[in-house]
Design an enzyme around this catalytic site. Structure first.
Site: not given
Ligand code: NAP
Ligand code: F7E
Length: 325
Positions: A11, A13, A64, A87, A90, A131, A133, A155, A159
Site C-alpha cells: 500500500g 504507507d 491474509d 493492512a 481502507s 484513523t 475517522e 470502516y 478501526k
Molecule cells: P492502502 O494504500 O489502501 O493499502 C492497504 C494495504 O492493505 C495494501 O497493501 C493491501 O494489499 C493490504 N490489504 C488489504 N486487505 C488485505 C488482506 N485481507 N490481507 C492482507 N493485506 C491486505 O492504505 P494506506 O493509505 O497505505 O493506509 C495504510 C493504513 O493506514 C490502513 O490501515 C489505513 O486504514 C490507515 N490509514 C490511512 C490513512 C491515509 O490517509 N492514508 C489515514 C488514516 C489511517 P493489496 O495491495 O494486495 O490490495
Molecule cells: O475523501 C470527499 C469525500 O476518500 C476525502 C482514507 O485514507 O482518510 C481517508 O478517508 C473527502 C471526503 O478520504 C470525492 O466525501 C468528494 O469528504 O480521499 P477520501 P477519506 O474519506 O477522508 C481517512 C483518515 C482514512 O482513515 C481512510 O482510510 O473528499 N470527496 N468527492 C471524494 N472522495 C473520493 N474518494 N472521491 C470523490 O470523488
C-alpha cells in the site's frame, strides 16, 4: 529495530515505510496476499525496494488478514522485533458497500495479528494504523487522543474495534502495542480512488488535453491533509518511544476539497470551476464535515511534526502525475 514485519507493504504507507526502514539499515519483511497479478506497482517501481529485494534485505511472505494460521506462521517464521500493521480495506465509501469484509479485514484482522504476536512473539512491538475517522463528526476541534470516539461509517467502526483491541492487549497482556491516530495523508502513491490523487491526476490529464472534466461527490468537506512520507516517520517514532502509547499524527491545518482543486488546477494554469462536475455517484450516505488534528502530544513526547505544507503536497502530487504522462 533490526527485523521489521509490515502488513500492507504493497500500500501507500507500507511502501514508504519499507523504504525508510531499509535506508536505516534494517531487515524488512512484508505480508502480501494472493492475487492473479504478480505486479506490485508500489514496490516494483521504487529502485531502492527492487534492489533490497534482490539483495534479500526485503522479503515478502504470503498471508491474509482473514487467515489466522497464515498470520501465525509468518510471525513465527520472521520473529520480528517490530510489526507495523497497515493492512486492511481502507476506503470509507467502499466500506458502505463492503461492510462485512471491512469489519473482517480491518477489525478481526487486527485481532488475528495481535493474537499471532501474543502467542508467537510477545516481545515484538506492535503498531496499528488507526484513523481520525474514529471521531466521526467530531465534538471538538482540533481532535486529540482524548476526543470521544463516535464512528459514522463501517470502516471507522472497524478501526474503533481495532484501536480498542490494541489498548486491551497493552493493558491485559503487557504487549508493547501502540496506535497512530492518523489523519489523511497523501502522496503520488495514494490510491487513485481517493480524492487528492483523483484531483491531481485529473488536473494533469486535463492540462495535457487527455480529459476535459473530473466528477467529484462534493467540494465542501475539509480534511487535515499531510504527506505520507512525514506520517511514516511518525509511525517509527511511536514504536521507538520508551513506553507504548497512542498518538495523533496530523498537521493541525485543515483545507476543503475545493481548496485542493483550486491549488491543483492553478499549478497547471487552469480554473477548476471549468473542469469539475458534481456527481452524486461519488457522494456518501454520511460524510464528516471537517477534521483537524492536534499533533501536540507527538511533538512534545516524540519530537515529531509534519514538515510538508499543503501547497507543497499538492504540487508534488500534480508534478508526479505530469511526469508520469
Ligand atoms: P492502502 O494504500 O489502501 O493499502 C492497504 C494495504 O492493505 C495494501 O497493501 C493491501 O494489499 C493490504 N490489504 C488489504 N486487505 C488485505 C488482506 N485481507 N490481507 C492482507 N493485506 C491486505 O492504505 P494506506 O493509505 O497505505 O493506509 C495504510 C493504513 O493506514 C490502513 O490501515 C489505513 O486504514 C490507515 N490509514 C490511512 C490513512 C491515509 O490517509 N492514508 C489515514 C488514516 C489511517 P493489496 O495491495 O494486495 O490490495
Ligand atoms: O475523501 C470527499 C469525500 O476518500 C476525502 C482514507 O485514507 O482518510 C481517508 O478517508 C473527502 C471526503 O478520504 C470525492 O466525501 C468528494 O469528504 O480521499 P477520501 P477519506 O474519506 O477522508 C481517512 C483518515 C482514512 O482513515 C481512510 O482510510 O473528499 N470527496 N468527492 C471524494 N472522495 C473520493 N474518494 N472521491 C470523490 O470523488
Amino acid at each position: 529495530m533490526k527485523r521489521t514485519l509490515i502488513s500492507g507493504i504493497t500500500g501507500q504507507d507500507g511502501s514508504y515505510l519499507a523504504e525508510s526502514l531499509l535506508a536505516s539499515g534494517g531487515e524488512v519483511h512484508g505480508i502480501v496476499r494472493q492475487s492473479s497479478l504478480l505486479q506490485r506497482t508500489r514496490l516494483d517501481s521504487v529502485p531502492a525496494l527492487a534492489a533490497a529485494r534482490a539483495e534479500g534485505r526485503l522479503r515478502l511472505h504470503y498471508a491474509d488478514l482473514s487467515d489466522s494460521s497464515s498470520l501465525q506462521a509468518v510471525v513465527r517464521q520472521v520473529e520480528p522485533d517490530a510489526l507495523f500493521h497497515l493492512a486492511g480495506q481502507s476506503h470509507v465509501k467502499i466500506s458502505f458497500e463492503l461492510p462485512e469484509y471491512t469489519a473482517d479485514s480491518t477489525g478481526l484482522g487486527t485481532l488475528r495479528l495481535l493474537e499471532a504476536v501474543r502467542q508467537g512473539a510477545p516481545r515484538c512491538r506492535f503498531f496499528l494504523a488507526a484513523t481520525s475517522e474514529i471521531f466521526g463528526e467530531p465534538v471538538e476541534s482540533p481532535q486529540s487522543e482524548t476526543t470521544p470516539l463516535a464512528p459514522i461509517n463501517p470502516y471507522a467502526a472497524a478501526k474503533v474495534y481495532a484501536l480498542n483491541l490494541v489498548r486491551i492487549y497493552r493493558r491485559a497482556h503487557g504487549l508493547f502495542a501502540c496506535a497512530g491516530i492518523l489523519f489523511n495523508h497523501e502522496s503520488p502513491r495514494r490510491g487513485e480512488n481517493y480524492v487528492t490523487r483523483k484531483i491531481a491526476r485529473a488536473a494533469a490529464r486535463i492540462a495535457k488535453g487527455l480529459e476535459t472534466h473530473v466528477h467529484l461527490g462534493t467540494l465542501v468537506p475539509r480534511r487535515d491533509w499531510g504527506y505520507a512520507v512525514d506520517t511514516v516517520e511518525g509511525m517509527q517514532a511511536i514504536l521507538n518511544a520508551e513506553a507504548p502509547d497512542d498518538y495523533v499524527l496530523a498537521t493541525g491545518v485543515t483545507h476543503s476539497v475545493e481548496d485542493f482543486c483550486a491549488v491543483a488546477f492553478r499549478i497547471v494554469g487552469r480554473d477548476f470551476r471549468e473542469h469539475v462536475i458534481l456527481d452524486s455517484e461519488y457522494a456518501r450516505p454520511v460524510d464528516i464535515t471537517e477534521t483537524r488534528g492536534d499533533p501536540s502530544k507527538a511533538y512534545r513526547e516524540l519530537g515529531w511534526r509534519a514538515r510538508t505544507p499543503f501547497e507543497e503536497l499538492v504540487r508534488l502530487m500534480v508534478e508526479a502525475e505530469l511526469r508520469a504522462l
